[in-house]
Write an enzyme that holds these catalytic residues in place. Structure first.
Site, PDB file in Angstrom:
ATOM      1  CG  ASP A   1      -0.195  -0.114   2.432  1.00 17.69           C
ATOM      2  OD1 ASP A   1      -0.430   0.946   3.273  1.00 17.69           O
ATOM      3  OD2 ASP A   1       0.832  -0.799   2.664  1.00 17.69           O
TER       4      ASP A   1
ATOM      5  CD  GLU B   1       4.431   0.951   6.837  1.00 16.11           C
ATOM      6  OE1 GLU B   1       3.951   1.690   5.931  1.00 16.11           O
ATOM      7  OE2 GLU B   1       5.275   1.180   7.585  1.00 16.11           O
TER       8      GLU B   1
END
Lengths: 56, 358
Positions: free
Chosen positions: B61, B115
């Site tokens: 991400d 994250e």
């Protein structure tokens, strides 16, 4: 005077700079050191940077 | 290069990793890995069996804000070019190249979601993971010639201010919860300044930041509620001292029972010894491939490795190409040379590491 960023080929306007001065490329953010080549012309090289690292 | 460009083309802000998760799973399958995708979209892919077992973990991400991927000069622009698709791609390519020259031991690639926000990807993985690992490498930008060996820990607090509400036309008769919160913040700022005044290296100095605040109920009512979130970064071995200092700074408010504080989340600081064999493998690899000495970074932020070390007490390191100053900026870009060199460094480091076992 216009020079090219050695990293991203972006245009960098330089005026009244001195050797050793650090500039930042507006396009890619790399820090560049003003140097003079053997012919006395201004050129830009990627600077050795020791700045703080904030991390993720 | 193709893998990195394809990753950059897929916009994958935290919470919207579906498409990139599918792509990574498909790509790892094509490269010959045994691939699993879990319930939250983490992709886990292994090659080989036996020991040592090395986990290579990166995140798929990014923050919000797509940057159209493009090559210009010697760099590639793109959201995630630094944080952290280039490190993830480098781990995948380095691991694959290593597997072509090594038949012993096991490599697991783990691409996690989220994250950047709440680390739900790594937390979900750790909750269900029954594997044993001997080493772990986390893909984040340390620079191709650097290693991140330290992250500060984090404490996330919620502070609530509650007072009696009243009519806004007579504010002098009622205590304003927002003004009370202001006094609390002033006290916290003084604590922050005391920490800054210690003049130690930033990694070894605690810090705090009010990151969210919400207060008030109606436009014509003296506010009776004000809540705020404070993000506290904690150097190794200072967790209890930092918590004690915060509680002490707020003691006069907490005694009144109008102010309460609760811990929402925490993660451990991460600090690895420079002489671990995992570090040594990277130091030698960097010298061999790039001809330079490795630079060690202790970062002021935190990463998924902070969650990982709660469960696994094994040598870990954080490595990846990229200048982390460009993370989260509109100029995010990675040097092509640095990216390609980092792949060779990862391959070389794995060779050295596995040689210690066989």
């Amino acid at each position: 005077m216009k020079l090219k960023c050695p990293e991203c080929d972006g245009d960098i306007n330089v005026k009244d700079v001195v050797e050793g001065e650090i500039l930042t490329c507006d396009d890619c953010g790399v820090e560049l050191e003003v140097k003079k080549n053997s012919k006395g012309n201004i050129e830009l090289k990627v600077a050795e940077s020791e700045g703080e690292d904030w991390g993720e | 290069m193709e893998l990195l460009l394809n990753l950059l083309k897929i916009y994958s802000p935290s919470g919207k990793e579906g498409k990139i998760s599918e792509f990574i799973a498909s790509e790892l399958n094509r490269l010959g890995f045994n691939v699993k995708v879990d319930e939250v979209g983490n992709v886990e892919a292994s090659l080989g069996t036996g020991r040592p077992h090395v986990l290579l973990c990166g995140h798929m991400d990014t923050i919000k804000g797509f940057i159209k991927p493009r090559i210009r000069g010697r760099v590639i622009f793109g959201r995630g070019a630094v944080d952290a698709k280039a490190p993830l791609a480098a781990l995948i390519c380095g691991a694959k190249k290593f597997s072509e020259v090594n038949e012993k031991g096991k490599i697991t690639i783990l691409a996690v979601v989220d994250e950047e926000k709440n680390s739900t990807g790594i937390k979900h993985f750790l909750n269900r993971c029954n594997e044993e690992y001997d080493y772990a490498i986390f893909g984040e930008p340390s620079g191709a010639y650097g290693l991140t060996i330290g992250y500060r820990g984090r404490l996330l607090f919620k502070i609530s201010c509650i007072t009696e509400s009243g009519h806004a036309s007579v504010p002098q008769f009622f205590e304003n919860a927002i003004y009370l919160a202001k006094d609390v913040i002033n006290e916290l700022q003084m604590l922050e300044q005391r920490w800054e005044g210690l003049e130690k290296e930033r990694f070894w100095t605690p810090s705090l930041c009010v990151t969210k605040i919400r207060g008030g109920e109606y436009h014509n009512t003296v506010p009776s509620h004000c809540n705020m979130i404070i993000d506290v970064r904690v150097p190794p071995m200072m967790r209890n001292d930092v918590e004690r200092e915060i509680l002490s700074a707020l003691e006069k408010f907490l005694k009144t029972e109008k102010v309460s504080i609760s811990l929402l989340d925490e993660c451990e600081p991460f600090l690895v010894q420079e002489n671990s064999e995992l570090i040594e493998a990277f130091v030698q690899a960097i010298r061999e491939i790039a001809g330079v000495d490795c630079k060690f970074h202790r970062k002021t932020g935190s990463g998924d490795v902070n969650e990982f070390i709660k469960k696994f007490n094994i040598p870990c390191v954080v490595y990846g190409p990229g200048n982390s100053k460009l993370s989260h900026t509109k100029k995010e870009n990675i040097s092509i040379k640095e990216y390609l060199e980092s792949i060779e460094i990862i391959k070389n480091a794995l060779i050295k590491l596995f040689q210690k076992w066989h």
